[in-house]
Design a protein around this motif. Sequence first.
Motif, short mmCIF file in Angstrom:
data_model
loop_
_atom_site.label_atom_id
_atom_site.label_comp_id
_atom_site.label_asym_id
_atom_site.label_seq_id
_atom_site.Cartn_x
_atom_site.Cartn_y
_atom_site.Cartn_z
N PHE A 297 0.83 -1.20 0.00
CA PHE A 297 0.00 0.00 0.00
C PHE A 297 0.88 1.25 0.00
O PHE A 297 2.05 1.20 0.38
N PRO A 298 0.33 2.39 -0.42
CA PRO A 298 1.12 3.64 -0.47
C PRO A 298 1.68 4.05 0.89
O PRO A 298 2.79 4.57 0.98
N VAL A 299 0.90 3.82 1.97
CA VAL A 299 1.36 4.19 3.32
C VAL A 299 1.72 2.92 4.07
O VAL A 299 0.88 2.03 4.24
N ASN A 300 2.98 2.83 4.52
CA ASN A 300 3.44 1.65 5.25
C ASN A 300 3.13 1.79 6.74
O ASN A 300 3.12 2.89 7.29
N MET A 301 2.89 0.65 7.39
CA MET A 301 2.59 0.65 8.83
C MET A 301 3.74 0.02 9.61
O MET A 301 4.09 -1.13 9.39
N SER A 302 4.32 0.78 10.52
CA SER A 302 5.34 0.25 11.43
C SER A 302 4.68 -0.16 12.74
O SER A 302 3.59 0.31 13.08
N LEU A 303 5.36 -1.04 13.49
CA LEU A 303 4.84 -1.46 14.79
C LEU A 303 5.21 -0.44 15.86
O LEU A 303 5.82 -0.75 16.88
N ILE A 304 4.83 0.80 15.62
CA ILE A 304 5.16 1.89 16.55
C ILE A 304 3.86 2.40 17.18
O ILE A 304 3.07 3.10 16.54
N PHE A 305 3.62 2.01 18.43
CA PHE A 305 2.42 2.42 19.14
C PHE A 305 2.71 3.68 19.97
O PHE A 305 3.87 4.00 20.24
N THR A 306 1.66 4.38 20.36
CA THR A 306 1.84 5.54 21.23
C THR A 306 2.15 5.07 22.65
O THR A 306 1.89 3.90 23.00
N LEU A 307 2.69 5.96 23.47
CA LEU A 307 3.03 5.61 24.85
C LEU A 307 1.81 5.15 25.65
O LEU A 307 1.89 4.13 26.36
N PRO A 308 0.66 5.85 25.57
CA PRO A 308 -0.53 5.36 26.30
C PRO A 308 -0.95 3.96 25.87
O PRO A 308 -1.37 3.15 26.71
N GLU A 309 -0.84 3.66 24.56
CA GLU A 309 -1.20 2.33 24.08
C GLU A 309 -0.28 1.27 24.67
O GLU A 309 -0.73 0.21 25.13
N LEU A 310 1.03 1.55 24.65
CA LEU A 310 2.00 0.58 25.18
C LEU A 310 1.81 0.33 26.67
O LEU A 310 1.84 -0.82 27.13
N ILE A 311 1.61 1.40 27.43
CA ILE A 311 1.41 1.25 28.88
C ILE A 311 0.12 0.49 29.18
O ILE A 311 0.08 -0.38 30.06
N ALA A 312 -0.94 0.80 28.43
CA ALA A 312 -2.22 0.11 28.63
C ALA A 312 -2.09 -1.38 28.33
O ALA A 312 -2.56 -2.23 29.10
N MET A 313 -1.45 -1.73 27.20
CA MET A 313 -1.29 -3.14 26.85
C MET A 313 -0.40 -3.87 27.85
O MET A 313 -0.70 -4.99 28.28
N GLY A 314 0.70 -3.23 28.25
CA GLY A 314 1.59 -3.85 29.23
C GLY A 314 0.89 -4.09 30.56
O GLY A 314 1.03 -5.15 31.18
N SER A 315 0.09 -3.12 31.01
CA SER A 315 -0.66 -3.25 32.26
C SER A 315 -1.68 -4.38 32.17
O SER A 315 -1.87 -5.15 33.12
N ALA A 316 -2.37 -4.48 31.02
CA ALA A 316 -3.36 -5.53 30.82
C ALA A 316 -2.72 -6.91 30.88
O ALA A 316 -3.26 -7.85 31.48
N VAL A 317 -1.55 -7.05 30.24
CA VAL A 317 -0.84 -8.33 30.25
C VAL A 317 -0.43 -8.71 31.66
O VAL A 317 -0.67 -9.84 32.12
N LEU A 318 0.18 -7.79 32.38
CA LEU A 318 0.65 -8.07 33.74
C LEU A 318 -0.51 -8.44 34.66
O LEU A 318 -0.42 -9.39 35.46
N LEU A 319 -1.62 -7.71 34.57
CA LEU A 319 -2.79 -7.99 35.40
C LEU A 319 -3.37 -9.36 35.08
O LEU A 319 -3.70 -10.14 36.00
#
Length: 351
Positions: A297-319
Amino acid sequence: MTNKIFFLMVIAGVPLSVIGSLMHWSQTLMFIIYCLTIVSLAAYMGRATESLAVIAGPRIGGLLNATFGNAVELIISIFALKEGLIGIVLASLTGSVLGNLLLVAGLSFFIGGIKYKRQHFNVHDARHNSGLLMFAVIVAFVIPEVFSMEMTETKSFNLSVGISIILIILYLAALFFKLVTHRGVYQRGEESTEEHEEPEWSKGKSIGILALATVAVAYVSESLVHTFETVGETFGWSELFIGIIIVAIVGNAAEHASAVIMAFKDKMDVAVEIAVGSTLQIALFVAPLLVLISIFFPVNMSLIFTLPELIAMGSAVLLTVVIANDGETNWFEGMTLLAAYVIMGIGFYML
C-alpha cells in the motif's frame, strides 16, 4: 430468542448495507447499520466455530474461534490500511489486546463466577501463554518504539518488517508445540467429558456458514471504514478512541459472545483459550501480517504504538498473568479485569 434476533439483523442488515451505500444515506446512520450487521454476522461465525469446537475439542475449538473472530478485525484493518488510516489500525490492535484480556476474560470470569464459586482451567496452558503474552506485547511492541527513537522512518519500518517475520515464525512454532509435539501432554483428565456434547451444526454446515459470513463481513467492512472520518467528527471521537473501543468491540464480537457462553457452561479451558489465544494471535500473527501487507500500500505501517497504548497493553498483560496464573478464577477477579478496562476506556476517550 437471541438467535432469532441475530437472524433478523442479518436478513435486514445485509440488504440495508448494500442499499444504503448505493443511495448514499447518512454516514452516521450507515455506521450504525454496518456495525450491527457485522455483530450479527459475527454471531453466526461464533455459533459455527462453537460447533466445530465440539467436534474438534476445546483446544482446537478455541483456536478456531479466536481465528475466525480475528478474521473480522483483520478484514476491517486491511481496508483501513488501504485508506491510509494507520492510527486507527494500530489503535484497533491495541483495543483487541485490551478487549480480549480485560473485557472478554473479565466478562467470562465474572459471568461464570456468578454461577460457580470457583472455576478451573489448565494451569500449564495458562503459564505457557503467560510467557508468550509477556514476549509478544512487552518485548515485541516495546522494542520497536525504543529503537525507532534513533531511526529514520524507513529504518523503523524495516525494523518492523524484520520483527514481524520473527513473530509469525514464533506463532507458527507455538501452534506446532500445542497441537503436535505437546498435544495432550498437559491435558486435564476431565476435558474428555466435553467430547460427548452434540454440536449445533454439522461440520459441513458450520464451514459453509463461516465462508458465507466471512464474505459478507468483508463487503460490509470495506463500507464501514469509509464512515470513520465523518462519525469521528460528528461525535467528537478521536482515531485512537474509534480504533481502541469501537473497531475492537465490533471486530471481536464473535469471540466476546462465545467466551462468555463457554464460561457460563463452566468450559473455562475454551473460554480462556479464546480470550488469551485471540490476544496471542493478534500480537504474534495479525499485527505482523498487517505490517507485511502494508508493503503493498502507499502508506506503510510500522509497529510503533503511542506511549498510552503501550502502557495500557503492558498493564493488561501483567494484570491478566497475575490473575490467571493459578489456573482458577472467580467473579471478583472478573470484576477486577472489567474495572481496568473501563478505566482505560475513559482515559482513551479523554485523549
